[in-house]
Design a protein around this motif. Structure first.
Motif, PDB file in Angstrom:
ATOM      1  N   LEU A 194      11.434   7.987   6.563  1.00 13.62           N
ATOM      2  CA  LEU A 194      10.346   7.119   6.125  1.00 13.62           C
ATOM      3  C   LEU A 194      10.854   6.050   5.170  1.00 13.62           C
ATOM      4  O   LEU A 194      11.576   6.345   4.214  1.00 13.62           O
ATOM      5  N   ILE A 195      10.472   4.816   5.453  1.00 13.24           N
ATOM      6  CA  ILE A 195      10.748   3.708   4.541  1.00 13.24           C
ATOM      7  C   ILE A 195       9.407   3.146   4.092  1.00 13.24           C
ATOM      8  O   ILE A 195       8.570   2.782   4.923  1.00 13.24           O
ATOM      9  N   GLY A 196       9.182   3.116   2.791  1.00 13.61           N
ATOM     10  CA  GLY A 196       7.903   2.645   2.283  1.00 13.61           C
ATOM     11  C   GLY A 196       8.080   1.762   1.065  1.00 13.61           C
ATOM     12  O   GLY A 196       9.091   1.824   0.362  1.00 13.61           O
ATOM     13  N   LEU A 197       7.070   0.947   0.819  1.00 17.50           N
ATOM     14  CA  LEU A 197       7.039   0.090  -0.362  1.00 17.50           C
ATOM     15  C   LEU A 197       6.256   0.793  -1.464  1.00 17.50           C
ATOM     16  O   LEU A 197       5.169   1.315  -1.221  1.00 17.50           O
ATOM     17  N   LEU A 198       6.814   0.802  -2.655  1.00 19.14           N
ATOM     18  CA  LEU A 198       6.186   1.486  -3.779  1.00 19.14           C
ATOM     19  C   LEU A 198       5.410   0.500  -4.651  1.00 19.14           C
ATOM     20  O   LEU A 198       5.883  -0.606  -4.925  1.00 19.14           O
ATOM     21  N   ASN A 199       4.216   0.925  -5.060  1.00 16.44           N
ATOM     22  CA  ASN A 199       3.358   0.140  -5.951  1.00 16.44           C
ATOM     23  C   ASN A 199       3.057  -1.253  -5.413  1.00 16.44           C
ATOM     24  O   ASN A 199       3.055  -2.244  -6.137  1.00 16.44           O
ATOM     25  N   ALA A 200       2.793  -1.309  -4.113  1.00 17.90           N
ATOM     26  CA  ALA A 200       2.362  -2.555  -3.482  1.00 17.90           C
ATOM     27  C   ALA A 200       0.852  -2.515  -3.298  1.00 17.90           C
ATOM     28  O   ALA A 200       0.251  -1.444  -3.198  1.00 17.90           O
ATOM     29  N   HIS A 211      -4.024  -5.757   3.268  1.00 19.93           N
ATOM     30  CA  HIS A 211      -4.046  -4.576   2.401  1.00 19.93           C
ATOM     31  C   HIS A 211      -2.757  -3.765   2.457  1.00 19.93           C
ATOM     32  O   HIS A 211      -2.143  -3.600   3.505  1.00 19.93           O
ATOM     33  N   MET A 212      -2.382  -3.228   1.290  1.00 17.29           N
ATOM     34  CA  MET A 212      -1.360  -2.192   1.190  1.00 17.29           C
ATOM     35  C   MET A 212      -1.892  -1.114   0.250  1.00 17.29           C
ATOM     36  O   MET A 212      -2.395  -1.421  -0.838  1.00 17.29           O
ATOM     37  N   PHE A 213      -1.792   0.151   0.666  1.00 17.36           N
ATOM     38  CA  PHE A 213      -2.192   1.252  -0.205  1.00 17.36           C
ATOM     39  C   PHE A 213      -1.152   1.414  -1.311  1.00 17.36           C
ATOM     40  O   PHE A 213       0.043   1.499  -1.052  1.00 17.36           O
ATOM     41  N   THR A 214      -1.612   1.448  -2.551  1.00 17.91           N
ATOM     42  CA  THR A 214      -0.712   1.529  -3.699  1.00 17.91           C
ATOM     43  C   THR A 214      -0.331   2.987  -3.972  1.00 17.91           C
ATOM     44  O   THR A 214      -1.190   3.831  -4.228  1.00 17.91           O
ATOM     45  N   CYS A 215       0.956   3.274  -3.913  1.00 16.56           N
ATOM     46  CA  CYS A 215       1.438   4.635  -4.193  1.00 16.56           C
ATOM     47  C   CYS A 215       2.820   4.556  -4.832  1.00 16.56           C
ATOM     48  O   CYS A 215       3.510   3.551  -4.728  1.00 16.56           O
ATOM     49  N   ASP A 216       3.202   5.649  -5.491  1.00 14.75           N
ATOM     50  CA  ASP A 216       4.525   5.701  -6.107  1.00 14.75           C
ATOM     51  C   ASP A 216       5.356   6.801  -5.448  1.00 14.75           C
ATOM     52  O   ASP A 216       4.884   7.518  -4.556  1.00 14.75           O
ATOM     53  N   GLU A 217       6.594   6.939  -5.889  1.00 10.24           N
ATOM     54  CA  GLU A 217       7.509   7.909  -5.288  1.00 10.24           C
ATOM     55  C   GLU A 217       6.984   9.333  -5.404  1.00 10.24           C
ATOM     56  O   GLU A 217       7.071  10.122  -4.451  1.00 10.24           O
ATOM     57  N   SER A 218       6.423   9.680  -6.557  1.00  8.36           N
ATOM     58  CA  SER A 218       5.905  11.028  -6.761  1.00  8.36           C
ATOM     59  C   SER A 218       4.799  11.361  -5.767  1.00  8.36           C
ATOM     60  O   SER A 218       4.758  12.470  -5.221  1.00  8.36           O
ATOM     61  N   PHE A 219       3.909  10.405  -5.519  1.00 16.01           N
ATOM     62  CA  PHE A 219       2.823  10.645  -4.567  1.00 16.01           C
ATOM     63  C   PHE A 219       3.360  10.919  -3.172  1.00 16.01           C
ATOM     64  O   PHE A 219       2.919  11.845  -2.487  1.00 16.01           O
ATOM     65  N   VAL A 220       4.313  10.119  -2.718  1.00 14.42           N
ATOM     66  CA  VAL A 220       4.866  10.294  -1.372  1.00 14.42           C
ATOM     67  C   VAL A 220       5.575  11.635  -1.256  1.00 14.42           C
ATOM     68  O   VAL A 220       5.406  12.361  -0.269  1.00 14.42           O
ATOM     69  N   ARG A 221       6.356  11.997  -2.253  1.00 19.06           N
ATOM     70  CA  ARG A 221       7.044  13.291  -2.240  1.00 19.06           C
ATOM     71  C   ARG A 221       6.044  14.443  -2.169  1.00 19.06           C
ATOM     72  O   ARG A 221       6.212  15.382  -1.376  1.00 19.06           O
ATOM     73  N   ASN A 222       5.002  14.391  -2.979  1.00 16.70           N
ATOM     74  CA  ASN A 222       4.004  15.450  -2.989  1.00 16.70           C
ATOM     75  C   ASN A 222       3.253  15.525  -1.663  1.00 16.70           C
ATOM     76  O   ASN A 222       2.932  16.627  -1.186  1.00 16.70           O
ATOM     77  N   ALA A 223       2.964  14.380  -1.074  1.00 18.44           N
ATOM     78  CA  ALA A 223       2.267  14.351   0.215  1.00 18.44           C
ATOM     79  C   ALA A 223       3.094  15.051   1.285  1.00 18.44           C
ATOM     80  O   ALA A 223       2.570  15.847   2.083  1.00 18.44           O
ATOM     81  N   LEU A 224       4.378  14.791   1.314  1.00 15.94           N
ATOM     82  CA  LEU A 224       5.258  15.429   2.295  1.00 15.94           C
ATOM     83  C   LEU A 224       5.359  16.934   2.061  1.00 15.94           C
ATOM     84  O   LEU A 224       5.317  17.727   3.011  1.00 15.94           O
ATOM     85  N   CYS A 225       5.482  17.322   0.823  1.00 19.35           N
ATOM     86  CA  CYS A 225       5.580  18.754   0.511  1.00 19.35           C
ATOM     87  C   CYS A 225       4.315  19.501   0.924  1.00 19.35           C
ATOM     88  O   CYS A 225       4.380  20.623   1.438  1.00 19.35           O
TER      89      CYS A 225
END
Length: 260
Positions: A194-200, A211-225
């Motif tokens: 996965l390649i994503g843009l953070l805080n966009a 539109h871009m959904f705003t998320c950070d690294e911690s959110f993406v990691r937690n979503a995958l887990c």
């Protein structure tokens, strides 16, 4: 610039060609090359050349009609299936695959990957190899539980996705639901890259804000887990270019294994 609510690329008029010309071209004034082109290709080349990610079937689900990140993939996977959310993106991708007149030229991307591979004399071969490895370009729809309905795809050994989830997700629940639908296309033991843009929050095409959904690294990691993934590799590159065309803070490359 349109000052109304931000549009969604898969729901409103989206010019795929304008998007790739803005963020992925080789024009001298294209300031995003380090982040949008070189960073993804370097990480894909690293992961696939290491032999860590293997298999037979790869599904790519990425924004617009981008394919540059797949040049390193075709050395490993001989059956690549590309999914696109809009007819415009589907047509633009198919035009490149079939080498039709007016297709976007990704020569600068294939040249860069060839240099990473130490094979600078094989740029044209790399382009033809990727095209030959793509078996299907298929439309998909995230409103369906099976996003490729009525087509039922074989489960993939690997899924690559670039920029799509943030572009189509309205909120956290929507992000989780879309990520889960992508996960259902992957075999247990398979890898998601996965390649994503953070805080966009937006990007601009043709004077219109999308539109871009705003998320950070911690959110993406937690979503995958939460969805049963184990993260094997993660790299984050802070933004250094200056442009009002998009407002991300960093770009992230992440590889995760599906455990269930």
């Amino acid at each position: 610039m349109d000052c109304g609510p931000n549009k969604f690329y898969h729901k409103h008029a989206f010019n795929s060609r304008a998007y790739i010309e803005t963020f992925f071209s080789d024009k001298p004034d294209m300031v995003f090359a380090e982040d949008s082109l070189k960073f993804p290709m370097m990480n894909f080349q690293y992961m696939f050349s290491s032999g860590f990610v293997k298999g037979n079937i790869l599904i790519d689900l990425s924004i617009a009609s981008i394919i540059h990140h797949l040049y390193s993939v075709c050395d490993i996977y001989k059956d690549i299936i590309i999914l696109k959310l809009t007819e415009n993106c589907n047509m633009e991708t198919s035009r490149w695959k079939d080498s039709r007149t007016g297709a976007f030229r990704w020569t600068h991307a294939s040249a860069h990957v060839s240099l990473l591979d130490g094979q600078s004399a094989q740029i044209e071969d790399k382009d033809q190899q990727l095209k030959a490895s793509i078996s299907h370009v298929i439309s998909c729809d995230f409103d369906n539980e099976n996003i490729t309905y009525p087509v039922v795809l074989p489960l993939a050994d690997c899924i690559t996705t670039l920029g799509i989830i943030e572009a189509i997700s309205e909120d956290e629940d929507d992000y989780m639901g879309n990520l889960e639908k992508i996960s259902k296309l992957l075999k247990p033991g398979g890898h998601l890259m996965l390649i994503g843009l953070l805080n966009a929050s937006y990007y601009v095409i043709g004077g219109e804000k999308f539109h871009m959904f705003t998320c950070d690294e911690s959110f993406v990691r937690n979503a995958l887990c939460k969805l049963g993934f184990v993260i094997d590799y993660c790299a984050v590159k802070r933004r250094r270019n200056e442009s009002t065309a998009i407002d991300y803070k960093a770009i992230m490359f992440l590889t995760a294994c599906k455990t269930k």
